[in-house]
Scaffold this motif. Structure first.
Motif, mmCIF file in Angstrom:
data_model
loop_
_atom_site.group_PDB
_atom_site.id
_atom_site.type_symbol
_atom_site.label_atom_id
_atom_site.label_comp_id
_atom_site.label_asym_id
_atom_site.label_seq_id
_atom_site.Cartn_x
_atom_site.Cartn_y
_atom_site.Cartn_z
ATOM 1 N N GLN A 28 -8.824 8.739 0.841
ATOM 2 C CA GLN A 28 -9.790 7.647 0.803
ATOM 3 C C GLN A 28 -9.938 7.117 -0.622
ATOM 4 O OE1 GLN A 28 -14.003 8.537 1.559
ATOM 5 N NE2 GLN A 28 -13.993 6.907 3.097
ATOM 6 N N GLN A 29 -10.000 8.027 -1.570
ATOM 7 C CA GLN A 29 -10.116 7.631 -2.968
ATOM 8 C C GLN A 29 -8.878 6.859 -3.424
ATOM 9 O OE1 GLN A 29 -10.570 10.921 -5.673
ATOM 10 N NE2 GLN A 29 -11.472 9.659 -7.255
ATOM 11 N N ALA A 30 -7.701 7.295 -2.979
ATOM 12 C CA ALA A 30 -6.461 6.611 -3.344
ATOM 13 C C ALA A 30 -6.432 5.189 -2.789
ATOM 14 C CB ALA A 30 -5.258 7.407 -2.834
ATOM 15 N N VAL A 31 -6.950 5.005 -1.581
ATOM 16 C CA VAL A 31 -6.979 3.665 -0.984
ATOM 17 C C VAL A 31 -7.975 2.770 -1.717
ATOM 18 C CG1 VAL A 31 -7.491 2.349 1.112
ATOM 19 C CG2 VAL A 31 -6.176 4.464 1.270
ATOM 20 N N TYR A 32 -9.119 3.322 -2.142
ATOM 21 C CA TYR A 32 -10.056 2.557 -2.969
ATOM 22 C C TYR A 32 -9.359 2.102 -4.252
ATOM 23 C CZ TYR A 32 -14.428 3.404 -0.385
ATOM 24 O OH TYR A 32 -15.424 3.415 0.542
ATOM 25 N N SER A 33 -8.591 3.008 -4.844
ATOM 26 C CA SER A 33 -7.874 2.671 -6.080
ATOM 27 C C SER A 33 -6.871 1.544 -5.839
ATOM 28 C CB SER A 33 -7.144 3.908 -6.623
ATOM 29 O OG SER A 33 -8.060 4.908 -6.998
ATOM 30 N N TYR A 34 -6.211 1.599 -4.692
ATOM 31 C CA TYR A 34 -5.268 0.535 -4.349
ATOM 32 C C TYR A 34 -5.976 -0.815 -4.229
ATOM 33 C CZ TYR A 34 -2.324 -2.458 -1.474
ATOM 34 O OH TYR A 34 -1.612 -3.535 -0.991
ATOM 35 N N LEU A 54 0.838 -1.197 0.000
ATOM 36 C CA LEU A 54 0.000 0.000 0.000
ATOM 37 C C LEU A 54 0.875 1.250 0.000
ATOM 38 C CD1 LEU A 54 -2.635 1.595 0.260
ATOM 39 C CD2 LEU A 54 -2.617 1.116 2.723
ATOM 40 N N SER A 55 1.905 1.261 0.824
ATOM 41 C CA SER A 55 2.809 2.414 0.878
ATOM 42 C C SER A 55 3.452 2.679 -0.476
ATOM 43 C CB SER A 55 3.892 2.181 1.936
ATOM 44 O OG SER A 55 3.334 2.056 3.223
ATOM 45 N N THR A 56 3.913 1.609 -1.107
ATOM 46 C CA THR A 56 4.546 1.745 -2.425
ATOM 47 C C THR A 56 3.561 2.289 -3.446
ATOM 48 O OG1 THR A 56 6.053 -0.084 -1.962
ATOM 49 C CG2 THR A 56 5.714 0.494 -4.285
ATOM 50 N N TYR A 57 2.343 1.761 -3.400
ATOM 51 C CA TYR A 57 1.322 2.214 -4.341
ATOM 52 C C TYR A 57 1.049 3.709 -4.163
ATOM 53 C CZ TYR A 57 -3.179 2.927 -6.582
ATOM 54 O OH TYR A 57 -4.191 3.425 -7.359
ATOM 55 N N LEU A 58 0.888 4.159 -2.917
ATOM 56 C CA LEU A 58 0.590 5.563 -2.651
ATOM 57 C C LEU A 58 1.714 6.470 -3.148
ATOM 58 C CD1 LEU A 58 -0.920 5.243 0.938
ATOM 59 C CD2 LEU A 58 -2.166 5.861 -1.146
ATOM 60 N N LYS A 59 2.960 6.034 -2.946
ATOM 61 C CA LYS A 59 4.099 6.827 -3.413
ATOM 62 C C LYS A 59 4.110 6.918 -4.942
ATOM 63 C CE LYS A 59 6.949 5.511 0.555
ATOM 64 N NZ LYS A 59 8.103 4.695 1.014
ATOM 65 N N GLU A 60 3.877 5.785 -5.592
ATOM 66 C CA GLU A 60 3.873 5.775 -7.061
ATOM 67 C C GLU A 60 2.717 6.598 -7.614
ATOM 68 O OE1 GLU A 60 3.791 1.669 -8.135
ATOM 69 O OE2 GLU A 60 5.941 1.371 -7.780
ATOM 70 N N LEU A 61 1.574 6.517 -6.947
ATOM 71 C CA LEU A 61 0.400 7.254 -7.412
ATOM 72 C C LEU A 61 0.605 8.757 -7.310
ATOM 73 C CD1 LEU A 61 -2.652 7.153 -8.266
ATOM 74 C CD2 LEU A 61 -3.186 7.286 -5.834
ATOM 75 N N VAL A 62 1.019 9.210 -6.141
ATOM 76 C CA VAL A 62 1.136 10.649 -5.902
ATOM 77 C C VAL A 62 2.270 11.258 -6.729
ATOM 78 C CG1 VAL A 62 1.703 12.376 -4.156
ATOM 79 C CG2 VAL A 62 0.079 10.585 -3.633
ATOM 80 N N ASN A 63 3.285 10.467 -7.056
ATOM 81 C CA ASN A 63 4.412 10.991 -7.823
ATOM 82 C C ASN A 63 4.245 10.830 -9.332
ATOM 83 O OD1 ASN A 63 6.428 11.995 -5.788
ATOM 84 N ND2 ASN A 63 6.116 9.939 -4.993
ATOM 85 N N LYS A 64 3.049 10.436 -9.777
ATOM 86 C CA LYS A 64 2.771 10.419 -11.216
ATOM 87 C C LYS A 64 2.803 11.845 -11.739
ATOM 88 C CE LYS A 64 -0.147 6.260 -11.526
ATOM 89 N NZ LYS A 64 0.600 5.569 -12.585
ATOM 90 N N PRO A 65 3.272 12.047 -12.974
ATOM 91 C CA PRO A 65 3.332 13.404 -13.547
ATOM 92 C C PRO A 65 1.988 14.129 -13.527
ATOM 93 C CG PRO A 65 4.543 11.869 -14.929
ATOM 94 C CD PRO A 65 3.854 11.047 -13.877
ATOM 95 N N ILE A 66 0.887 13.382 -13.598
ATOM 96 C CA ILE A 66 -0.437 13.990 -13.644
ATOM 97 C C ILE A 66 -0.750 14.786 -12.376
ATOM 98 C CG2 ILE A 66 -1.685 11.996 -12.698
ATOM 99 C CD1 ILE A 66 -3.879 12.596 -14.765
ATOM 100 N N TYR A 67 -0.098 14.433 -11.234
ATOM 101 C CA TYR A 67 -0.319 15.159 -9.989
ATOM 102 C C TYR A 67 0.484 16.462 -9.934
ATOM 103 C CZ TYR A 67 -3.228 11.709 -7.616
ATOM 104 O OH TYR A 67 -4.264 10.906 -7.254
ATOM 105 N N GLY A 68 1.548 16.548 -10.716
ATOM 106 C CA GLY A 68 2.259 17.805 -10.879
ATOM 107 C C GLY A 68 3.197 18.215 -9.766
ATOM 108 N N PHE A 69 3.618 17.299 -8.872
ATOM 109 C CA PHE A 69 4.567 17.669 -7.815
ATOM 110 C C PHE A 69 5.984 17.731 -8.394
ATOM 111 C CE2 PHE A 69 1.227 15.521 -5.174
ATOM 112 C CZ PHE A 69 0.780 16.673 -4.561
#
Length: 265
Positions: A81-87, A46-61
């Motif tokens: 909550q939405q990110a965890v559903y996606s996971y 889950l931790s890995t997924y959240l890191k990969e998700l948030v660091n996608k270019p689409i999020y713009g960080f």
């Protein structure tokens, strides 16, 4: 015809619930971000997924975000909550897609694009409702269930597609008397979401408008987002665009607004 019991069997598998994941969801439902982050750290996947998700270019960080507490803090309760559903959906998605030309990465990209688009829409509409934000997760969930159902009748599906110019939603309806949006409704019930969420998703079909004006309006925005996203080249190639027929008359009153929000030239 695929029996209702078979459909329910697939839906019952959504979502898997390891202990750390359950604790994360419980904490998010209570609005306790620090507690949710602490629980999420116990689940390496889950931790890995959240890191990969948030660091996608689409999020713009600009800088890579690594700390789970920081990720939850940036996203806030609803988006976390939405990110965890996606996971949870990545745990259920098949390793090898049979009907759709998808893989885990492309499916993850689909989830992210829908989530970001929906967040833009709700921000524009000034809606802050965590369940409405999470509603967009139902559509990828339904695609997973549809893949499984189609594989039950793979030869029939291939025959119908080769002989007749029939969209996948119509084929799904013929096979199990439920379309993509009906399946989304069943999943919403499984996740114990508010009744309004199922109504929004049904309205998003473009052919089942709701009598409630606000629900119907959200359905229009979701219909446009789904069509816009599935019409992108990657998802056309994956054959996902066959799932939705654009109902231009249904959404004509908000199309220009949608184009502006999504920055469509």
């Amino acid at each position: 015809m695929i029996k209702q019991e078979k459909i329910d069997l697939f839906i019952e598998k959504i979502p898997p619930s390891p202990k750390a994941l359950r604790e994360t969801i419980t904490a998010l439902n209570a609005g306790e971000l620090p507690k949710a982050a602490q629980a999420a750290k116990e689940d390496r996947a889950l931790s890995t997924y959240l890191k990969e998700l948030v660091n996608k270019p689409i999020y713009g960080f600009r800088r890579e975000v690594e700390d789970i507490s920081q990720i939850f803090g940036i996203l806030g309760v609803s988006k976390s909550q939405q990110a965890v559903y996606s996971y949870m959906l990545t745990l259920l998605s098949p390793d090898n897609w049979q009907l759709f030309k998808l893989n885990k990465q492309l499916f993850s990209d689909l989830q992210a694009e829908l989530a970001i688009g929906w967040q833009k829409i709700l921000k524009y509409l000034n809606i802050t409702d965590k369940e409405i934000e999470s509603a967009i997760s139902l559509l990828p969930a339904s695609i997973i269930v549809s893949e499984a159902l189609f594989n039950e009748k793979k030869k029939d599906v291939e025959l119908l597609r080769s002989v007749h110019n029939i969209d996948l939603n119509t084929i799904l309806k013929r096979l199990c008397n439920m379309d993509l949006f009906d399946i989304s409704q069943r999943i919403a019930q499984k996740w114990e979401m508010d009744e309004k969420i199922a109504k929004i998703v049904q309205s998003a079909s473009g052919i089942k408008p709701d009598q409630d004006a606000q629900i119907n309006q959200l359905g229009k925005w979701m219909h446009l987002l789904l069509f816009f996203t599935l019409s992108k080249p990657l998802f056309i190639e994956a054959e996902l665009n066959d799932f939705i027929t654009f109902q231009i008359d249904y959404v004509s009153d908000i199309y220009d607004e949608f184009a502006s929000v999504m920055e469509i030239e």
